[in-house]
Structure formats: C-alpha cells, structure tokens
Write an enzyme that holds these catalytic residues in place. Structure first.
Site, mmCIF file in Angstrom:
data_model
loop_
_atom_site.group_PDB
_atom_site.id
_atom_site.type_symbol
_atom_site.label_atom_id
_atom_site.label_comp_id
_atom_site.label_asym_id
_atom_site.label_seq_id
_atom_site.Cartn_x
_atom_site.Cartn_y
_atom_site.Cartn_z
ATOM 1 N N ASP A 112 73.077 -63.490 -52.724
ATOM 2 C CA ASP A 112 73.201 -64.787 -52.055
ATOM 3 C C ASP A 112 74.559 -64.827 -51.352
ATOM 4 O O ASP A 112 75.541 -64.238 -51.848
ATOM 5 C CB ASP A 112 73.095 -65.944 -53.051
ATOM 6 C CG ASP A 112 73.039 -67.292 -52.345
ATOM 7 O OD1 ASP A 112 71.945 -67.662 -51.884
ATOM 8 O OD2 ASP A 112 74.093 -67.949 -52.228
ATOM 9 N N HIS A 145 75.235 -74.066 -54.503
ATOM 10 C CA HIS A 145 75.799 -73.596 -53.241
ATOM 11 C C HIS A 145 77.035 -72.718 -53.437
ATOM 12 O O HIS A 145 77.910 -72.670 -52.566
ATOM 13 C CB HIS A 145 76.134 -74.773 -52.312
ATOM 14 C CG HIS A 145 74.918 -75.518 -51.838
ATOM 15 N ND1 HIS A 145 73.991 -74.982 -50.973
ATOM 16 C CD2 HIS A 145 74.483 -76.778 -52.143
ATOM 17 C CE1 HIS A 145 73.031 -75.865 -50.752
ATOM 18 N NE2 HIS A 145 73.303 -76.970 -51.454
#
Length: 578
Positions: A24, A165
């Site tokens: 990610d 996030h």
C-alpha cells in the site's frame, strides 16, 4: 493404469505455497505523473503466515498538500529525514522479489511504483499482480458489501487492523481481506494462482462456468477444437502452448463477440498435440478446410479459389477456371475470388493484344473482326490479319508473364498510368495501378509456390533453443511429416525414421502445390526462417531470374496508395465502447 505426475506448469502454482507481498502507498496526489510517493508499506505472507514487513516514509521533492496531510497525518516535518524514492524503492523491490504483488485498487499503487521506477531509471520487474478490490467485486454479493472499499471489506472479514490511510496499517488490513477472499474462492475450486487470475478478470457467466474445459488440454504445441453438444466443430485454432491459449478464451482478454458467442455454445475442447509449430499451423488449415467451422472466418473454402488459364488452342485466350488440369496450359493463381482473377486478366489484356472473344477460332475459317481490332486491342486472328505464328508471340508473352518475367505487362501498364496521370485522369490511373498490383502479387505467389511444388522431396531442419532439432519432410510443397530430436542426440536417425513414414504425395499439375496454397505459404515461411538448414533435396528447387519478385516494390507501393486513399476503411476502431 499407471498414474503420471503433472508438471508445475500443468497444475499451476498452489495458493498455499505462494508468497504474496501486499503493498500500500501514500502519495501527494492521485496522478502518478504529477504526484509522488510519501510512504510505502508492505507485508510478505505465505500459507497464511506473515514472513516479514516493510515500511518506510519517502521524502518527496515538493511539499505535501494540506488536504493530503489532514487525510494521512503525514506532514513535511515527518519527512524531513526520510529517504528519497531513489533509495526507498530499490529496497522495496528487493523485499518483493519473486512474489505475487497484491494491492487494493492495484492500478493506483502499481501505477505509482512503475512511474517511480521510470523516474529513477530502474526497470520494473515483471510481477504478477492481484487486485483485492477487483476480486471482491467478483466474489461478494451486493447484500454482503454495499461497496468494495478497504474499510468496508476489513469490517466484513474482521481484519485485525483498521485501515487509517497509513501505508503499513492499510497493507496489514489488506492481508486479512486477501485471506478472507481466498477462503471464499477455495470453496468454488480456486486453488492456484492461475485460477485466481481468472477470477479477477471480467468474464461472462458462460466463460466462467466453462473454464474447466481447458484443464485437460496439454501444455504443448498443437491444434485445439471447440465442439458443441452434438459433436459439431465450432472453432479450430493453434498455439505453441495449447493450454495457455485456450485458457485465454475464458478471461477478459477475449473481447471478440463471436468468440464469446462460441464459448456459450461449446461443450467440449479437444487438443491434438503436434511435433512442431509448423505442423500445428498446417493441421489447423487442413481441419478448417475439412470441417468448415462456423466461427472460423478464414481458410474455410480453399476450393473456391480461381485460376487464370492460357488455353491450349490454335489461338489461345485467357479463361477463369476453378481447377488446374494436367493439360500443358499455363496457369496463374490461385486468386481469392473470381473478381480478382478477372482484374488480373484485364491487366494482361491492357498490355498484350491477346484475343478476348470466347469462341473457338480456326485459321481455315476467317470471321469478321470485332471492335477491339479497330481499337488496336487485338490483332484480329479471327479474320486472318494475324497468322498462327504471329499470334503465338502474344501467347508466349502471356506464358512468360505467368511463369517468369512479367516485365512487358509491367512496363506497358506503367506507361499507361503515367499518361493518364499527366492528363489528370487520376481515378483511371488508380484502376490501372490496382490491376497491376493484383497481377504482380499473384504472379509472385504462384511462382514461389510452383518452384517448391516441383520438388519431389525436401527435408529441412532447424536447431531448437532448448537443444535438439525440429525437422520437416516436404513433398510437392505439402507437409508430409514433422518431427524432433532430443538434445544431444544425433538427429539423422530421427530424420530417416520420419522420412520413411512420411505421407505419399502425388505430383500435382504445375504450378499447383500438393496441398493448398495457404499450406505451401506456411511451409515457405518456415523455410525462410533464420537457422533453417536443407538436409536433402530431391529435385530442382529453382526460381526464374528475372521473375515477378523483381517488381514486388511496385505491388507494395500500389497497395500502400490504395489503403491511404480509403479513409476509415477499417471501421472496427469507430465502434462505441462501454
């Protein structure tokens, strides 16, 4: 019956032993061309166990936008001592080497990684990539998950980490999502990486339900046949690796409408192994011509080809015929249609004053000449204006154009094209150009095939990259046998055995080949492949000099001019896409 253990390529890579690297990224924006990476997080897993983690902040070349800082919590102060992407990216690639990359909305993350590689001059490794968001859209029903966001899926699969996030935390949550999806897919028979790749493709229900038909196809060169429930052949194809090629029909890479329709009708697939790719190519042509499958568009009717014949008469003429007879006449072809044969015939008539009437003429029974004689387009042998010997010169010019040098036809038509262009009659000049191009292309093809068809037997071989040799026995331009020899072995005994069992091919009437013209062209292409060596030749394989090939550039230029003059001739690119 003795069991045979399949190879890894045949059974696929088991998911239980596959190493996945779930990655990610956090970035300064949404476009890899305008934004930069600010954080890389990755988790390496195999067999449900975590093997390692990778996490690093990355210092961009420009400040982080305020809304990105609020979203991710990453500030410029946090990145002050972080490495540049030129140092962080090679470390990540080393961590991920030899694994399958997994990401949620993979095009975003992989797009940034590839763009970063381009900026710092590193070649992007050929990773296999899986997208958990795409897999989720295939696996989960709408009532289970109203969307496929990472946060939604993490709650559904009760991930041990909540996405926030930040790269490493989101990668950990994606690992749990991946494992939850794999558990669902295992219940429907998805147990290998290859099968998992199929599930992330956009395919029709018919394609997905029938993908098991490809599993029995051998991973070898050969021909594959799709059949319906009544055993009728629907489609015939060829491949160097049949299983790999057939699997593509059940993935999103197959976009042809007729193939999607064919898959819906098909109920079985048969694979026929071949010794060499050339044998597979030839066998495909033969099966298509024999069975005429409804979903094959080309090569179905080779018998419909037309030939241009110079008849055997006191005053020969040109005639369009279906077959080549052993009558000593000169033939040119085959043409794909009667129209093309008539186009080439017109080119000959424009250059050589051979008669165009169809009745039989006798030197002892003069007749009244037609209007072509008044236009100097014919010497009027019917009225006695030309003797048999004088007319024979015209017939010999046509015969030479068919079998050797068509220079007389080429020169006269080029002169006419130039005259028409000087008078600004460009459409008429283009018509003459197209006729000449058709004649030259067919003459080149006919002379090439005819030269090989005259050879009783030709044996040629080529060394394989993996060692050993592939060899073919060619008789009258027809593939009579094919074989290979193993690495390190003397190929001669294998060649002798193949020659002894090769098909018997009767000599065809010239210039026709022992098989179809398409098969002869396949054989010629292979013979012209770099590395092919002639083992033996029984007969004369010769080519006339000069020949029609000397004018190949004229035919190519005509074809280029014609295609450039027809805008949007191929309308497939104009179709609307969803």
């Amino acid at each position: 019956m003795e069991g045979v253990q399949g190879t890894i390529d045949e059974i696929g890579i088991p998911l239980a032993s596959t190493t996945f690297v779930v990655v990610d990224l956090e970035t300064t924006g949404g476009s890899p061309n305008a934004a930069e990476i600010t954080e890389i997080g990755a988790v390496k897993v195999s067999g449900g166990e975590v093997l390692g983690e990778f996490g690093t902040l990355v210092r961009p070349s420009s400040p982080i936008p305020p809304f990105i800082a609020v979203l991710t919590g990453i500030t410029d102060a946090m990145l002050a001592d972080a490495p540049r992407v030129s140092a962080a990216l090679p470390s990540f690639l080393e961590f991920a080497r030899g694994s399958v990359l997994v990401a949620h909305n993979a095009p975003f993350d992989i797009g940034f990684l590839r763009a970063a590689c381009d900026r710092i001059g590193i070649a992007w490794p050929s990773f296999q990539v899986l997208d958990t968001a795409r897999l989720a859209r295939r696996v989960l029903a709408r009532d289970e998950a109203h969307d496929c966001k990472l946060s939604t899926l993490a709650r559904l699969f009760r991930a041990g980490t909540t996405p926030n996030h930040r790269a490493l935390a989101d990668a950990r949550a994606t690992v749990d999502v991946l494992h939850g999806l794999l558990e669902r897919l295992g219940n429907v028979g998805v147990h290998t990486v290859e099968e998992l790749s199929l599930w992330q493709s956009t395919v029709t229900p018919a394609q997905r339900s029938k993908r098991h038909l490809a599993e029995r196809i051998p991973a070898a060169p050969g021909v594959y046949i799709f059949s319906d429930g009544d055993g009728r052949t629907l489609y015939v194809g060829k491949s160097k690796n049949m299983r790999s090629r057939v699997r593509n029909y059940f993935t999103a890479s197959e976009t042809r409408t007729r193939m999607t329709e064919m898959i819906a009708v098909a109920s079985s697939i048969t694979g026929i192994e071949c010794s060499t790719p050339l044998e597979a190519e030839v066998r495909e042509l033969r099966l298509i011509a024999e069975r005429k499958p409804r979903y094959n568009r080309r090569s179905r009717f080779p018998e419909r080809g037309s030939w241009l014949k110079l008849t055997i008469e006191p005053f020969p003429r040109l005639s369009v015929v279906r077959k080549v007879s052993d009558d000593g006449a000169a033939y040119l072809g085959p043409f794909g249609s009667r129209r093309l044969a008539e186009t080439a015939m017109t080119a000959v008539h424009e250059a050589i004053p051979i008669r165009q009437c169809t009745q039989r003429l006798s030197p002892n029974k003069p007749q009244s000449p037609c209007i072509l004689a008044e236009m100097d387009r014919c010497g009027a042998p019917c009225s006695g204006n030309e003797t048999m010997d004088e007319y024979a010169a015209h017939a010999e010019a046509v015969r030479a154009a068919f079998t050797a040098d068509p220079g007389r036809i080429v020169q006269r038509i080029l002169e006419r094209i130039e005259a028409l262009a000087n008078r600004q009659r460009y459409e008429d000049a283009a018509s003459h150009r197209d006729r000449l191009s058709t004649f030259i292309r067919t003459a080149i093809r006919c002379q090439r095939i005819g030269a090989l068809a005259a050879v009783r037997q030709l044996v040629a071989a080529r060394r394989l990259e993996v060692g050993g040799w592939e060899f073919h026995v060619i008789r009258h331009a027809r593939l009579a046998a094919a074989g290979t020899s193993p690495p390190g072995a003397d190929p001669r005994p294998y060649i002798d055995a193949t020659v002894a069992t090769a098909e018997t091919v009767p000599a065809p009437p010239p210039p026709r080949a022992g098989g179809t013209a398409e098969e002869a062209e396949c054989v010629l292409r292979w013979l012209e492949t770099p590395g092919v060596r002639l083992v033996e030749v029984d007969g004369d394989w010769s080519f006339p000099v000069p020949s029609a090939a000397a004018y190949a550039d004229i035919a190519a230029a005509g074809e280029l001019d014609r295609s450039a003059a027809v805008p949007f001739g191929d309308r497939r690119g104009l179709r609307p896409s969803a």
